[in-house]
Design an enzyme around this catalytic site. Structure first.
Site, short mmCIF file in Angstrom:
data_model
loop_
_atom_site.label_atom_id
_atom_site.label_comp_id
_atom_site.label_asym_id
_atom_site.label_seq_id
_atom_site.Cartn_x
_atom_site.Cartn_y
_atom_site.Cartn_z
N ARG A 153 9.83 106.12 11.44
CA ARG A 153 11.19 106.63 11.62
C ARG A 153 11.30 108.05 11.07
NH1 ARG A 153 14.31 101.67 8.75
NH2 ARG A 153 12.86 102.35 7.12
N GLU A 210 21.67 95.29 3.49
CA GLU A 210 21.15 94.78 4.77
C GLU A 210 22.25 94.12 5.59
OE1 GLU A 210 18.15 95.21 6.07
OE2 GLU A 210 17.54 96.39 4.32
N ARG A 262 16.07 107.49 10.00
CA ARG A 262 16.44 106.84 8.74
C ARG A 262 17.02 107.91 7.81
NH1 ARG A 262 17.66 105.01 4.29
NH2 ARG A 262 16.87 103.08 3.37
#
Length: 250
Positions: free
Chosen positions: A121, A82, A74
């Protein structure tokens, strides 16, 4: 005589093997090290920070990807709209931009203070081999992402805010005519209260998201104003509230 011959053979093998060895990471003269040194010249705050080298296997969306070593990464400090599930304006474009720039590319992944997020992540500053601009910064500068600062990873928070301001002034990506992006100036997606060009030149109200995911804004003179690293900047309390932020209690 035989003993001397065997000694010569052994020393010859040692010489050949030592000459054929692969230099370890960071050894002077390696291509990777030369690139890393160029990156550190442009981003000196990264000096001493651990980094790894990997290859992008799959792009998930604009700010997230998977590597050949099966890690999900990330990007630190930025947020793209999104593109999966509840799709947001410009989400698909941001995802396609990252696919174009990162797919199957060799990347250098630098850490800040925190290593992973709550989803496991890896949180990283990303550099594509041969491209000296940080990809996190590039996304914002080209108008595909907004700054999103989550402590303790705040090293480049101000840089990302400046990059967004540059994208806004040039009308890039999210800031092109007719777009309604979630922004650092309080013009959020789906909000019609104020036009994008009505924002002030120097927004001073700081919007921040705390560890409990509460969106709080701080005004100059407030108790926590100076120490707050903004995720969004606003020109007025109204703009902050329209973007879903509440005023700090202190």
């Amino acid at each position: 005589m035989m003993r001397h011959l065997w000694a010569a053979v052994i020393w010859g093998m040692i010489f050949v093997l030592s000459g054929c060895g692969v230099p370890p990471e960071g050894t002077a003269g390696s291509d990777d090290d030369a690139f890393v040194q160029a990156v550190l010249a442009d981003y000196p705050q990264l000096k001493g920070k651990p980094y790894s080298v990997d290859q992008v296997k799959r792009v998930v969306d604009g700010d997230t990807f998977e590597t050949a070593s099966n890690n999900k990464v990330r990007l630190i400090g930025v947020n793209t709209p999104e593109s999966i599930g509840k799709i947001e304006p410009y989400g698909k474009e941001a995802s396609e931009y990252t696919k174009k720039h990162l797919s199957n590319r060799k990347v250098f992944l630098f850490t800040d203070t925190g290593n992973t997020d709550t989803y496991g992540r890896l949180l990283r500053y990303v550099f594509v081999e041969g491209e000296r601009i940080m990809y996190n910064e590039l996304l914002v500068r080209e108008g595909y992402a907004n700054p999103m600062t989550v402590p303790p990873n705040v090293m480049y928070a101000k840089l990302f805010v400046q990059a967004e301001r540059s994208a806004r002034e040039q009308g890039k990506g999210l800031w092109a005519a007719g777009k309604k992006p979630g922004s650092s100036t309080g013009v959020s997606a789906g909000t019609n209260n104020e036009a994008a060009d009505s924002t002030c030149a120097n927004p001073e109200i700081k919007g921040n998201i705390n560890a409990r995911k509460e969106k709080i804004y701080h005004v100059p003179g407030g108790r926590y104003y100076e120490q707050t690293v903004p995720e969004q900047l606003f020109c007025s309390a109204k703009e902050a509230e329209n973007a879903g932020y509440r005023k700090s209690k202190e």
